[in-house]
Design an enzyme around this catalytic site. Structure first.
Site, PDB file in Angstrom:
ATOM      1  N   LYS A 180       0.843  -1.206   0.000  1.00  0.00           N
ATOM      2  CA  LYS A 180       0.000   0.000   0.000  1.00  0.00           C
ATOM      3  C   LYS A 180       0.874   1.250   0.000  1.00  0.00           C
ATOM      4  O   LYS A 180       0.653   2.186  -0.779  1.00  0.00           O
ATOM      5  CB  LYS A 180      -0.918  -0.004   1.234  1.00  0.00           C
ATOM      6  N   ASP A 186     -10.273   3.532   4.615  1.00  0.00           N
ATOM      7  CA  ASP A 186     -10.648   2.119   4.528  1.00  0.00           C
ATOM      8  C   ASP A 186     -12.171   1.963   4.484  1.00  0.00           C
ATOM      9  O   ASP A 186     -12.670   0.899   4.123  1.00  0.00           O
ATOM     10  CB  ASP A 186     -10.110   1.362   5.763  1.00  0.00           C
ATOM     11  N   GLN A 218      -4.188  -0.968   9.997  1.00  0.00           N
ATOM     12  CA  GLN A 218      -4.127  -2.298   9.392  1.00  0.00           C
ATOM     13  C   GLN A 218      -4.692  -3.346  10.357  1.00  0.00           C
ATOM     14  O   GLN A 218      -4.257  -3.440  11.501  1.00  0.00           O
ATOM     15  CB  GLN A 218      -2.670  -2.634   9.025  1.00  0.00           C
TER      16      GLN A 218
END
Ligand code: NAD
Length: 292
Positions: free
Chosen positions: A53, A120, A97
């Site tokens: 990412k 997200d 994460q």
């Protein structure tokens, strides 16, 4: 029949080029898109995902960094870090994460991210967007899968879509996006009775199970579009150690009309959607700044 392979790598490459150009334009106005990824612990898969990412965001010209915490980090420490990032005007997107270490209240940490920085799309306000309510960001993996269907011109409206998996990050949002696009949607999960009878009805079949080669050819309607979200590394057998999807690609591609490969399918599109969300977060920050 031999299915058409939907090339997520090529699609993502085109999208990333467009996002790079938009990032350059924003940077020229003094607003370089900024993403910070918070990672805790030593989960090897998480580390690979975060590295990929950050690399993609850096290549697109974003200011992308990670902040790392040890496995024994507390909820309070992560909440303080999220608060710091919420208040940093150079950080437009924050991604925590998952999974977090077991002692951490992951729900509290995710909920603490300012909704306009939640790239997200897991904050409750953004999940509301899936119901057509407020919310700026759609979770990246289902958004990437939807983009693949759109770009490939797969008919969705009026078709029967079957999603295997009901997680909050893939299965449920995927089902809601298909519903928004006019599909008739069935969600299957670990308690579903006679799964093959369900999946055989699918014009669009999405597998988000987390079990290598789980979807076999006899579970697929001839000509269906099969989207494989799974990322597995079997510990034994002929595919031991290899990145493997939830779909038995070799067999299912003889039956399906379209299929996404693993690797090279939904994975690269997930990263492309993260870039899209971070650009959007930067544009939202600009609009907010212009109003004050
Ligand atoms: P999860 O473990 O949270 O959910 C798995 C789902 O599968 C559950 O809802 C469960 O009910 C269902 N399931 C399990 N066994 C079943 C069975 N026998 N029959 C029917 N349903 C069954 O997983 P997740 O987070 O939703 O991820 C699913 C897969 O997608 C994993 O392989 C994960 O690594 C992958 N993933 C990929 C990306 C990407 O970028 N491509 C992103 C996120 C997750």
């Amino acid at each position: 029949m031999s299915a058409k392979i939907i090339d997520g790598t090529a699609m993502a490459k085109r999208l990333r080029a467009a996002y790079t150009a938009r990032a350059e334009a924003l940077a020229a106005q003094g607003h370089r898109p900024g993403l910070t990824v918070v990672i805790a612990g030593d989960n090897p898969a998480s580390r690979v995902y975060v590295r990929n990412k950050i690399k993609a965001c850096t290549e697109a010209g974003f200011d992308s960094r990670d902040t790392e915490f040890p496995e024994d980090v507390s909820t309070a420490t992560l909440l303080a870090e999220v608060e710091r990032l919420n208040n940093d005007s150079k950080v437009h997107g924050i991604l925590v994460q998952l999974p977090l270490p077991p002692q951490v209240d992951a729900e509290a940490v995710t909920a603490a991210i300012a909704p306009h920085k939640d790239v997200d799309g897991f904050h409750a306000i953004n999940l509301g967007g899936l119901f057509g309510l407020a919310g700026d960001f759609v979770p990246c993996t289902p958004a990437g899968a939807m983009e693949m269907l759109r770009q490939e011109g797969i008919p969705i409206e009026g078709r029967h879509a079957v999603v295997i998996g009901r997680s909050n990050i893939v299965g449920k949002p995927m089902a809601l996006l298909l519903l928004q696009a006019g599909a008739t949607v069935t969600i299957c999960h670990s308690k579903t009775v006679d799964l093959p009878a369900m999946t055989r009805q699918a014009d669009i079949l999405v597998a988000a199970v987390g079990k290598a080669d789980f979807v076999t050819a006899d579970m697929v309607k001839p000509g269906a579009c099969v989207i494989d979200v799974g990322i597995n590394r079997p510990e034994s057998g002929p595919k031991a150690g290899k990145l493997t999807g939830d779909v038995d690609f070799a067999a299912v591609s003889q039956v399906a009309g379209w299929i996404t490969p693993v690797p090279g399918g939904v994975g690269p599109m997930t990263i492309a959607m993260l870039l899209a969300n971070t650009i959007k977060a930067t544009e939202i920050a600009l609009q907010k700044a212009a109003k004050t």
